[in-house]
Scaffold this active site. Structure first.
Site, PDB file in Angstrom:
ATOM      1  N   ASN A 158       0.808  -1.222   0.000  1.00  0.00           N
ATOM      2  CA  ASN A 158       0.000   0.000   0.000  1.00  0.00           C
ATOM      3  C   ASN A 158       0.840   1.271   0.000  1.00  0.00           C
ATOM      4  O   ASN A 158       0.300   2.359  -0.091  1.00  0.00           O
ATOM      5  CB  ASN A 158      -0.955   0.001   1.201  1.00  0.00           C
ATOM      6  CG  ASN A 158      -2.114  -0.957   0.968  1.00  0.00           C
ATOM      7  OD1 ASN A 158      -2.248  -1.519  -0.120  1.00  0.00           O
ATOM      8  ND2 ASN A 158      -2.930  -1.145   1.982  1.00  0.00           N
ATOM      9  N   ARG A 180      -7.225  -1.395  -8.430  1.00  0.00           N
ATOM     10  CA  ARG A 180      -7.897  -0.157  -8.085  1.00  0.00           C
ATOM     11  C   ARG A 180      -6.910   0.958  -7.726  1.00  0.00           C
ATOM     12  O   ARG A 180      -7.167   2.137  -7.983  1.00  0.00           O
ATOM     13  CB  ARG A 180      -8.802  -0.461  -6.894  1.00  0.00           C
ATOM     14  CG  ARG A 180      -9.769   0.599  -6.655  1.00  0.00           C
ATOM     15  CD  ARG A 180     -10.664   0.328  -5.499  1.00  0.00           C
ATOM     16  NE  ARG A 180     -11.705   1.334  -5.545  1.00  0.00           N
ATOM     17  CZ  ARG A 180     -11.534   2.580  -5.184  1.00  0.00           C
ATOM     18  NH1 ARG A 180     -10.375   2.973  -4.710  1.00  0.00           N
ATOM     19  NH2 ARG A 180     -12.518   3.435  -5.274  1.00  0.00           N
ATOM     20  N   ASP A 216     -15.384  -2.908  -5.547  1.00  0.00           N
ATOM     21  CA  ASP A 216     -14.717  -4.211  -5.570  1.00  0.00           C
ATOM     22  C   ASP A 216     -15.309  -5.084  -4.480  1.00  0.00           C
ATOM     23  O   ASP A 216     -16.360  -4.752  -3.927  1.00  0.00           O
ATOM     24  CB  ASP A 216     -13.193  -4.068  -5.473  1.00  0.00           C
ATOM     25  CG  ASP A 216     -12.747  -3.390  -4.188  1.00  0.00           C
ATOM     26  OD1 ASP A 216     -13.580  -3.299  -3.255  1.00  0.00           O
ATOM     27  OD2 ASP A 216     -11.601  -2.970  -4.113  1.00  0.00           O
TER      28      ASP A 216
END
Ligand code: UD1
Length: 419
Positions: free
Chosen positions: A17, A88, A112
């Protein structure tokens, strides 16, 4: 095959991330940026492909855990649906493309498996910086005739993605931008630190208010990706569930304070070691309540793993999910393993069972996959997890590492399941 006690040490690499956003941030400076501690996961390859299509040269040395991105003077500014739908996080090129090119066309990612995931705060914030943003034919079209201009932005919620988009747009805007109620995740601190090294002027890093004085130019850098706290936390839960003893290296336990504190309440012994921490579990875990919140609260990305832990714990636990409305979808799969979990809105009541029993289950997203794998480690007999490619997106070498720690896990290609 369930029933093995996991023991040994595991070295965590950089955070998924963070690294995807750092790769996008590289777009802000012409020249070669190098990222180190890059995890060997599919999403890094997807982001590399996206950057290549924008005109960058990207070299991914997975053995050396390096990515080298060479950014040209003139970039293309379109992120196509075929890549955005696969990942995404592609949306994170929106801010830097708008800042560099004065235009960005980024396919809308849609929802999602964990929820609908809006972009309203990204859009409202960019408008405050002077951009025009419209939605046409499934694309978010952002333009700005001149350099973006600094402004005051208040986020309704400390969104990780919106904070990143707006910081990347504001660092080269004309004047000062103040963004209030920003996310404070270690990954936000990481990107801010990289931008500061590139020449950005950002004040308040790690707090709820960022003050950014725009600069006209940024330089490429070499940057080490912050360690993946979610992967580290997953291994910590694995130790607690399997009555194991796992040392997690290249990890900062301060980034996991609430989660490790929950494991202490569950009965684990946790100690700091050089460059990481060790989790030892002597007996059946005690159930622990969990409420997900933005950092420094309990991370939503560890919620499925803690539901798995609670499903074999002594007692009952209430788990509250405040970030993603569909994140309990995987619970039905856990129930297939014999777990006693009832959900109602954003609450899940988990009554611990003495034993789970192996069964075929389906992973629907990265963390759900991790939670199911943890449950499979303690269930009797064999658990087959379909859709294991979801786990590959967040965990490098997941199965080899599990086996090194003493688990019995085999990867089976889908075709051979039917022969
Ligand atoms: C990131 C992480 C994800 C993690 C999450 C929260 C990446 C690639 N993903 O996701 O793993 O679970 O942070 O820690 O880094 N929202 C809006 N409007 C917006 C933006 C967000 O309504 O404009 C909502 C989302 O739908 C969600 C909540 O805010 O319900 C949190 O989203 P956000 O913090 O932005 O998460 P992501 O950046 O998508």
């Amino acid at each position: 095959m369930g029933g093995q006690r996991l023991h040994g040490s595991v070295r965590v690499t950089g955070a998924k991330n963070s690294v995807l956003k750092l790769m996008a941030a590289a777009l802000l400076a012409q020249g070669t940026t190098t990222l180190t501690e890059v995890p060997d996961i599919l999403d890094v390859e997807i982001m590399a492909e996206l950057l290549r299509r924008l005109g960058c040269e990207v070299e991914h040395d997975s053995a050396g855990r390096l990515v080298r991105i060479t950014v040209p003077e003139v970039l293309a500014h379109r992120a196509d649906y075929d890549l955005v739908r696969r990942m995404r996080a592609s949306i994170c090129v929106l801010g830097p493309l708008l800042a560099r090119c004065g235009a960005a066309d980024v396919a809308l990612p849609g929802g999602d498996n964990i929820g609908s995931r809006g972009l309203d705060m990204h859009i409202a914030g960019l408008r405050k910086l002077g951009a025009e943003v419209t939605n046409e034919h499934g694309y978010l079209i952002a333009t700005s005739d001149q350099r973006l201009t600094g402004g005051s932005i208040w986020l309704d919620f400390p969104s990780v993605g919106a904070t990143e988009t707006l910081v990347m747009a504001a660092v080269t805007a004309n004047g000062v931008t103040v963004i209030d109620n920003v996310a404070r995740e270690p990954e936000i601190v990481d990107i801010c630190q990289m931008l500061i090294d590139m020449g950005a002027l950002i004040d308040g890093v790690g707090t709820s208010t960022l003050t950014i004085e725009g600069v006209s130019h940024l330089e490429p850098v070499v940057h080490r990706t912050v360690s993946d706290r979610i992967v580290a936390g997953t291994w910590a839960v694995a130790a607690a569930m399997t009555l194991g003893d796992i040392t997690v290296l290249n990890s900062n336990p301060e980034h996991l304070q609430v989660a490790l504190d929950k494991l202490l309440s569950a009965g684990a012994q946790i100690s700091a070691v050089e460059d990481g921490f060790r989790v030892v579990m002597a007996g059946r875990p005690l159930a622990v309540d969990v409420v997900t919140l933005p950092y420094p609260g309990f991370p939503t990305d560890l919620q499925p793993q803690f539901i798995a832990l609670n499903s074999i714990a002594s007692g009952a636990a209430l788990v509250t999910e405040n970030l993603f409305e569909s994140r309990f979808r995987f619970v039905q799969e856990l129930v297939r393993l014999g777990a006693d979990v009832r959900t109602d809105g954003h609450h899940a009541l988990v009554r611990g069972r003495l034993q789970l029993s192996g069964a075929p289950v389906e992973a629907t997203d990265i963390r759900a996959g991790a939670g199911l794998a943890l449950a499979g480690l303690v269930a009797t007999g064999c658990t087959t997890i379909y859709g294991v490619s979801h786990i590959d997106r967040g965990y490098a070498e997941f199965i080899p590492v599990l086996n090194e720690l003493g688990a019995q896990v085999e990867r089976i290609e889908a075709e051979s399941l039917f022969t």
